[in-house]
Design a protein around this motif. Sequence first.
Motif, PDB file in Angstrom:
ATOM      1  N   VAL A  15       0.853  -1.192   0.000  1.00 48.04           N
ATOM      2  CA  VAL A  15       0.000   0.000   0.000  1.00 48.04           C
ATOM      3  C   VAL A  15       0.886   1.238   0.000  1.00 48.04           C
ATOM      4  O   VAL A  15       1.750   1.380   0.867  1.00 48.04           O
ATOM      5  N   PRO A  16       0.701   2.153  -0.964  1.00 45.59           N
ATOM      6  CA  PRO A  16       1.529   3.360  -1.020  1.00 45.59           C
ATOM      7  C   PRO A  16       1.446   4.167   0.271  1.00 45.59           C
ATOM      8  O   PRO A  16       0.377   4.294   0.875  1.00 45.59           O
ATOM      9  N   ASN A  17       2.571   4.712   0.702  1.00 46.22           N
ATOM     10  CA  ASN A  17       2.612   5.506   1.932  1.00 46.22           C
ATOM     11  C   ASN A  17       1.628   6.678   1.941  1.00 46.22           C
ATOM     12  O   ASN A  17       1.007   6.939   2.982  1.00 46.22           O
ATOM     13  N   PRO A  18       1.468   7.420   0.824  1.00 43.03           N
ATOM     14  CA  PRO A  18       0.489   8.518   0.851  1.00 43.03           C
ATOM     15  C   PRO A  18      -0.925   8.056   1.179  1.00 43.03           C
ATOM     16  O   PRO A  18      -1.682   8.786   1.836  1.00 43.03           O
ATOM     17  N   VAL A  19      -1.281   6.848   0.743  1.00 43.35           N
ATOM     18  CA  VAL A  19      -2.614   6.312   1.039  1.00 43.35           C
ATOM     19  C   VAL A  19      -2.747   6.046   2.534  1.00 43.35           C
ATOM     20  O   VAL A  19      -3.776   6.361   3.157  1.00 43.35           O
ATOM     21  N   LEU A  20      -1.716   5.487   3.134  1.00 43.04           N
ATOM     22  CA  LEU A  20      -1.742   5.211   4.577  1.00 43.04           C
ATOM     23  C   LEU A  20      -1.821   6.512   5.377  1.00 43.04           C
ATOM     24  O   LEU A  20      -2.550   6.592   6.374  1.00 43.04           O
ATOM     25  N   ILE A  21      -1.081   7.525   4.937  1.00 46.90           N
ATOM     26  CA  ILE A  21      -1.129   8.828   5.612  1.00 46.90           C
ATOM     27  C   ILE A  21      -2.529   9.423   5.499  1.00 46.90           C
ATOM     28  O   ILE A  21      -3.069   9.973   6.472  1.00 46.90           O
ATOM     29  N   LEU A  22      -3.128   9.315   4.316  1.00 47.18           N
ATOM     30  CA  LEU A  22      -4.489   9.830   4.106  1.00 47.18           C
ATOM     31  C   LEU A  22      -5.486   9.147   5.033  1.00 47.18           C
ATOM     32  O   LEU A  22      -6.318   9.808   5.669  1.00 47.18           O
ATOM     33  N   LEU A  23      -5.412   7.823   5.116  1.00 52.29           N
ATOM     34  CA  LEU A  23      -6.342   7.076   5.962  1.00 52.29           C
ATOM     35  C   LEU A  23      -6.177   7.448   7.433  1.00 52.29           C
ATOM     36  O   LEU A  23      -7.168   7.613   8.157  1.00 52.29           O
ATOM     37  N   LEU A  24      -4.932   7.581   7.875  1.00 47.20           N
ATOM     38  CA  LEU A  24      -4.674   7.943   9.269  1.00 47.20           C
ATOM     39  C   LEU A  24      -5.184   9.349   9.563  1.00 47.20           C
ATOM     40  O   LEU A  24      -5.839   9.584  10.599  1.00 47.20           O
ATOM     41  N   LEU A  25      -4.918  10.294   8.671  1.00 41.85           N
ATOM     42  CA  LEU A  25      -5.383  11.669   8.859  1.00 41.85           C
ATOM     43  C   LEU A  25      -6.907  11.725   8.883  1.00 41.85           C
ATOM     44  O   LEU A  25      -7.501  12.408   9.731  1.00 41.85           O
ATOM     45  N   GLY A  26      -7.544  11.008   7.957  1.00 44.61           N
ATOM     46  CA  GLY A  26      -9.004  10.988   7.914  1.00 44.61           C
ATOM     47  C   GLY A  26      -9.605  10.436   9.194  1.00 44.61           C
ATOM     48  O   GLY A  26     -10.593  10.973   9.714  1.00 44.61           O
ATOM     49  N   LEU A  27      -9.009   9.373   9.718  1.00 46.61           N
ATOM     50  CA  LEU A  27      -9.510   8.772  10.959  1.00 46.61           C
ATOM     51  C   LEU A  27      -9.370   9.746  12.122  1.00 46.61           C
ATOM     52  O   LEU A  27     -10.309   9.917  12.917  1.00 46.61           O
ATOM     53  N   VAL A  28      -8.216  10.394  12.239  1.00 43.24           N
ATOM     54  CA  VAL A  28      -7.978  11.337  13.333  1.00 43.24           C
ATOM     55  C   VAL A  28      -8.967  12.497  13.279  1.00 43.24           C
ATOM     56  O   VAL A  28      -9.577  12.869  14.301  1.00 43.24           O
ATOM     57  N   LEU A  29      -9.164  13.076  12.099  1.00 43.31           N
ATOM     58  CA  LEU A  29     -10.063  14.220  11.979  1.00 43.31           C
ATOM     59  C   LEU A  29     -11.525  13.811  12.141  1.00 43.31           C
ATOM     60  O   LEU A  29     -12.338  14.589  12.642  1.00 43.31           O
ATOM     61  N   TRP A  30     -11.864  12.592  11.716  1.00 46.92           N
ATOM     62  CA  TRP A  30     -13.237  12.104  11.911  1.00 46.92           C
ATOM     63  C   TRP A  30     -13.548  11.967  13.399  1.00 46.92           C
ATOM     64  O   TRP A  30     -14.603  12.406  13.871  1.00 46.92           O
ATOM     65  N   VAL A  31     -12.613  11.375  14.139  1.00 51.25           N
ATOM     66  CA  VAL A  31     -12.790  11.257  15.588  1.00 51.25           C
ATOM     67  C   VAL A  31     -12.866  12.647  16.218  1.00 51.25           C
ATOM     68  O   VAL A  31     -13.697  12.912  17.093  1.00 51.25           O
ATOM     69  N   PHE A  32     -12.012  13.556  15.771  1.00 48.00           N
ATOM     70  CA  PHE A  32     -11.977  14.914  16.301  1.00 48.00           C
ATOM     71  C   PHE A  32     -13.318  15.620  16.121  1.00 48.00           C
ATOM     72  O   PHE A  32     -13.846  16.235  17.068  1.00 48.00           O
ATOM     73  N   LEU A  33     -13.895  15.527  14.925  1.00 46.01           N
ATOM     74  CA  LEU A  33     -15.152  16.235  14.662  1.00 46.01           C
ATOM     75  C   LEU A  33     -16.367  15.553  15.280  1.00 46.01           C
ATOM     76  O   LEU A  33     -17.259  16.222  15.809  1.00 46.01           O
ATOM     77  N   GLU A  34     -16.394  14.249  15.214  1.00 51.38           N
ATOM     78  CA  GLU A  34     -17.603  13.519  15.599  1.00 51.38           C
ATOM     79  C   GLU A  34     -17.631  13.081  17.063  1.00 51.38           C
ATOM     80  O   GLU A  34     -18.706  12.834  17.611  1.00 51.38           O
ATOM     81  N   HIS A  35     -16.484  13.000  17.706  1.00 50.06           N
ATOM     82  CA  HIS A  35     -16.449  12.393  19.040  1.00 50.06           C
ATOM     83  C   HIS A  35     -15.695  13.216  20.079  1.00 50.06           C
ATOM     84  O   HIS A  35     -15.242  12.658  21.091  1.00 50.06           O
ATOM     85  N   THR A  36     -15.531  14.510  19.837  1.00 56.15           N
ATOM     86  CA  THR A  36     -14.947  15.378  20.862  1.00 56.15           C
ATOM     87  C   THR A  36     -15.858  16.590  21.048  1.00 56.15           C
ATOM     88  O   THR A  36     -16.621  16.958  20.149  1.00 56.15           O
ATOM     89  N   GLN A  37     -15.762  17.200  22.215  1.00 57.09           N
ATOM     90  CA  GLN A  37     -16.570  18.380  22.493  1.00 57.09           C
ATOM     91  C   GLN A  37     -16.190  19.538  21.575  1.00 57.09           C
ATOM     92  O   GLN A  37     -17.046  20.319  21.142  1.00 57.09           O
ATOM     93  N   THR A  38     -14.906  19.640  21.263  1.00 58.54           N
ATOM     94  CA  THR A  38     -14.456  20.693  20.346  1.00 58.54           C
ATOM     95  C   THR A  38     -15.123  20.554  18.985  1.00 58.54           C
ATOM     96  O   THR A  38     -15.588  21.534  18.394  1.00 58.54           O
ATOM     97  N   GLY A  39     -15.172  19.333  18.490  1.00 61.33           N
ATOM     98  CA  GLY A  39     -15.819  19.087  17.209  1.00 61.33           C
ATOM     99  C   GLY A  39     -17.300  19.420  17.238  1.00 61.33           C
ATOM    100  O   GLY A  39     -17.841  20.036  16.303  1.00 61.33           O
ATOM    101  N   ARG A  40     -17.973  19.030  18.308  1.00 61.02           N
ATOM    102  CA  ARG A  40     -19.407  19.331  18.429  1.00 61.02           C
ATOM    103  C   ARG A  40     -19.641  20.834  18.502  1.00 61.02           C
ATOM    104  O   ARG A  40     -20.620  21.356  17.955  1.00 61.02           O
ATOM    105  N   ASN A  41     -18.749  21.543  19.193  1.00 62.19           N
ATOM    106  CA  ASN A  41     -18.874  23.000  19.257  1.00 62.19           C
ATOM    107  C   ASN A  41     -18.679  23.637  17.879  1.00 62.19           C
ATOM    108  O   ASN A  41     -19.329  24.633  17.546  1.00 62.19           O
ATOM    109  N   MET A  42     -17.787  23.064  17.092  1.00 63.99           N
ATOM    110  CA  MET A  42     -17.571  23.571  15.736  1.00 63.99           C
ATOM    111  C   MET A  42     -18.828  23.398  14.884  1.00 63.99           C
ATOM    112  O   MET A  42     -19.226  24.301  14.134  1.00 63.99           O
TER     113      MET A  42
END
Length: 336
Positions: A182-209
């Motif tokens: 699996v190309p490294n850029p794809v792995l970086i994309l998946l990791l970044l997407g997961l982190v930001l998804w958790v940030f927006l959907e499952h943290t108080q900061t994300g809910r406030n946004m």
Amino acid sequence: MTTSDTAKSDPTPARKFDWIDFLSRWGTLLSLVLLIVLFSFGRPEVFMTLRNMLNILNQVSILGMIAFGLTICLVVGLFDLSIGAMATFGGYFAARFLMELGYESWFVVVLVILAVMALSALIGMLNGALISKLGISAIVETLAMSFVVTGVILGVSGGRTVYATEIPDAFTIIGQGKIAGVPNPVLILLLLGLVLWVFLEHTQTGRNMYALGGNREASRLSGITFSKYALIAMGISGACAALGGLVAGANLGAGRPQGVGDVYLLNAFVAVFIGASTLKPGKFHILGTAIGVLLIGVINNGLSVMGVQTFWQYIVQGGILILALISASLNTVRRT
């Protein structure tokens, strides 16, 4: 007549299937599936192969990183037109710093990447401060900042590209290497997407946004400060754009002072707005953006594999965006 007789003679009418609501939520995803099926039938020996699927993901990985950061801004109701310049900034200065240091070390590469992303986040936070504190239009301010950043890059570089021979291999591997195929850029994309998804959907900061994006005045009365979250959103956008740019630089094996991030600017907005009409109509979210990015990748790759001329890629992308916006707006109008 008894109560039971009345119930039998006056049944509750069956609820009709709501096509508009269905298409506004699932239309984009269905379009993606339909395109994959069509391209698979058109060139089954090429399109629907593991190699080509990974190729599509690799092609859209940089766009996805930039679009994910832009999603955070749009969640709070801010536009960021500086992401193209910030991507070029990240790619050039990561290569330039590594050239100046001259060390062939993973540790140094990681430190430089973190430093460039932190610097980019600070520029993004400056955008957020100017917008929120002075009431400047986000579109105008970020456009102006893109000119400033571009000027700084050209001034520092003198228009000179940092070439592959001047960059350590530990950096280029980030864009050109693979892990388990699996190309490294794809792995970086998946990791970044997961982190930001958790940030927006499952943290108080994300809910406030999300609350700020839905109703800024009501959020203010609830004690949610816009200026604080504007800094966070714009900082994340700047850092993600720089990450995409430095991955692009690692993939190219060069630090170019111009023309790197600009090609992703409009497509990032297209992907995010397509995503806002997917699953959660009218709401910007990471999963929707991922689907929008993948849709653009499938269109570009599929039409190329089919031998269709390049201009059709733009026509199809624009048409799908228009249809996505129409379906989302119809659903919004019906609720008002």
